[in-house]
Design a protein around this motif. Sequence first.
Motif, mmCIF file in Angstrom:
data_model
loop_
_atom_site.group_PDB
_atom_site.id
_atom_site.type_symbol
_atom_site.label_atom_id
_atom_site.label_comp_id
_atom_site.label_asym_id
_atom_site.label_seq_id
_atom_site.Cartn_x
_atom_site.Cartn_y
_atom_site.Cartn_z
ATOM 1 N N SER A 148 0.850 -1.187 0.000
ATOM 2 C CA SER A 148 0.000 0.000 0.000
ATOM 3 C C SER A 148 0.882 1.231 0.000
ATOM 4 C CB SER A 148 -0.943 0.043 1.198
ATOM 5 O OG SER A 148 -0.936 -1.149 1.894
ATOM 6 N N THR A 205 -6.268 -0.954 -2.679
ATOM 7 C CA THR A 205 -5.924 0.063 -1.689
ATOM 8 C C THR A 205 -6.300 1.432 -2.218
ATOM 9 O OG1 THR A 205 -3.713 0.229 -2.594
ATOM 10 C CG2 THR A 205 -3.987 -1.172 -0.675
ATOM 11 N N ALA A 244 -7.306 -3.558 3.669
ATOM 12 C CA ALA A 244 -7.544 -2.992 2.338
ATOM 13 C C ALA A 244 -9.039 -2.807 2.099
ATOM 14 C CB ALA A 244 -6.952 -3.917 1.275
#
Lengths: 208, 208
Positions: free
Chosen positions: A131, B49, B83
Amino acid sequence: MRELSASGRELLRENLIMQHFDADTPIIRKGDQVSGAFIVLKGELRVFTLSKQGGEATLYTVAADETCIFALTCACRDMLYPAWVDTHTDTDVAIIPSEVFRSLHRTEPAMQRYVFDALAGLVHDFTLTMSQTLTADLQSCLADYLITHASGAGLIFASHEHIARDLGASRETISRLLGRFRDKGWIATGRGKIELLDTSPLVDLLEF
Amino acid sequence: MRELSASGRELLRENLIMQHFDADTPIIRKGDQVSGAFIVLKGELRVFTLSKQGGEATLYTVAADETCIFALTCACRDMLYPAWVDTHTDTDVAIIPSEVFRSLHRTEPAMQRYVFDALAGLVHDFTLTMSQTLTADLQSCLADYLITHASGAGLIFASHEHIARDLGASRETISRLLGRFRDKGWIATGRGKIELLDTSPLVDLLEF
DNA sequence: CCCTGTCTGTGACCTTGATCACAGAGAGAG
DNA sequence: CTCTCTCTGTGATCAAGGTCACAGACAGGG
């Protein structure tokens, strides 16, 4: 490893290979056949990828008492190693040959638990890295790096060069960003050393 | 799941929750508590994400008969989901509540094997995604996307918008790159449709 | 047949970070 | 104290992609 059965422990003792690597040695190249599961006894392994242009980006490091998850999965599923590995310090590694490892993994619950924990932990780490690299800019990555790598006293001993390699960035950009942090009074810099003075604005860079 | 013990199968049957989601429904947000292990029966989940600026990047998709590894690890280790998840097609999902899953995972070798395979597979996929996003430019990512998403006849049914979301890029840039590919005669484009005419130069973009 | 909503193509401009090219520190070896 | 090596700071330039702003193109519903 205390929890293995007697026969498992015996098998392990007979087949464990100890190996030493000097600092800054390339150990595995992408596409190499991996000889078994690695457990780091002393030092640290760095797992990284290479880009077309020759740039490096560290995926993760394997510290003492940890194992390299790529090697685990390679040993279990007969894959080729998907990245590069090297050392930056003197490192001792114990290697469990693939067949031995596979057999232990099949029969020993303790080994299954160990592998599962390692994999689940990796998933967690990877998620964070992913991420970050996918969504955050370099400034946030650097802030995160400083916070997670600082000692209790807020000190980091690393050259800009070293940080740049870990983050897959260029040395100049890291210098510039650190300069900006310093100008704002968040950190103090010295040759090969960074001191965190005010962590809260750094933490603010991470939250969103 | 045929390999479970009688009691395990019984436990599963009694506690399995079936759930339906319409297309384009947000399902999980980052930080959500996850209720258990997911197995997709029909359709597809997309795990992605979000960045500060609201940009999305797809981490992976969970197709029919697959399971979401993040949910697995969350269920096992009591983590919050790391996520976002949504759907783009009508999707049916079977949910094994966390406690049931944990108990099955503790006692059933078949379940342990299943989870291990899923995790090891993820490590492999992640490696690919990681090296790509870290090292390759958008052009190579797009070439890869086209090749891996084309039907046997070399057709892809997706809007530029859709591809852009999957790759975490902007629609305009995808349009421009596809235009370049088209001008070179490698692909033909139509509304919501792309046809591969000459794959070899696309493959060349990947190798390095 | 037209209207409206979604795709697609393109130009202009901006930001991020890489690259090149130096110049000035510390710091250890002799 | 000097010499040399590595580390650090900084300017100039460049390429990749994102963002904004439209304009045309297709497709389905009425």
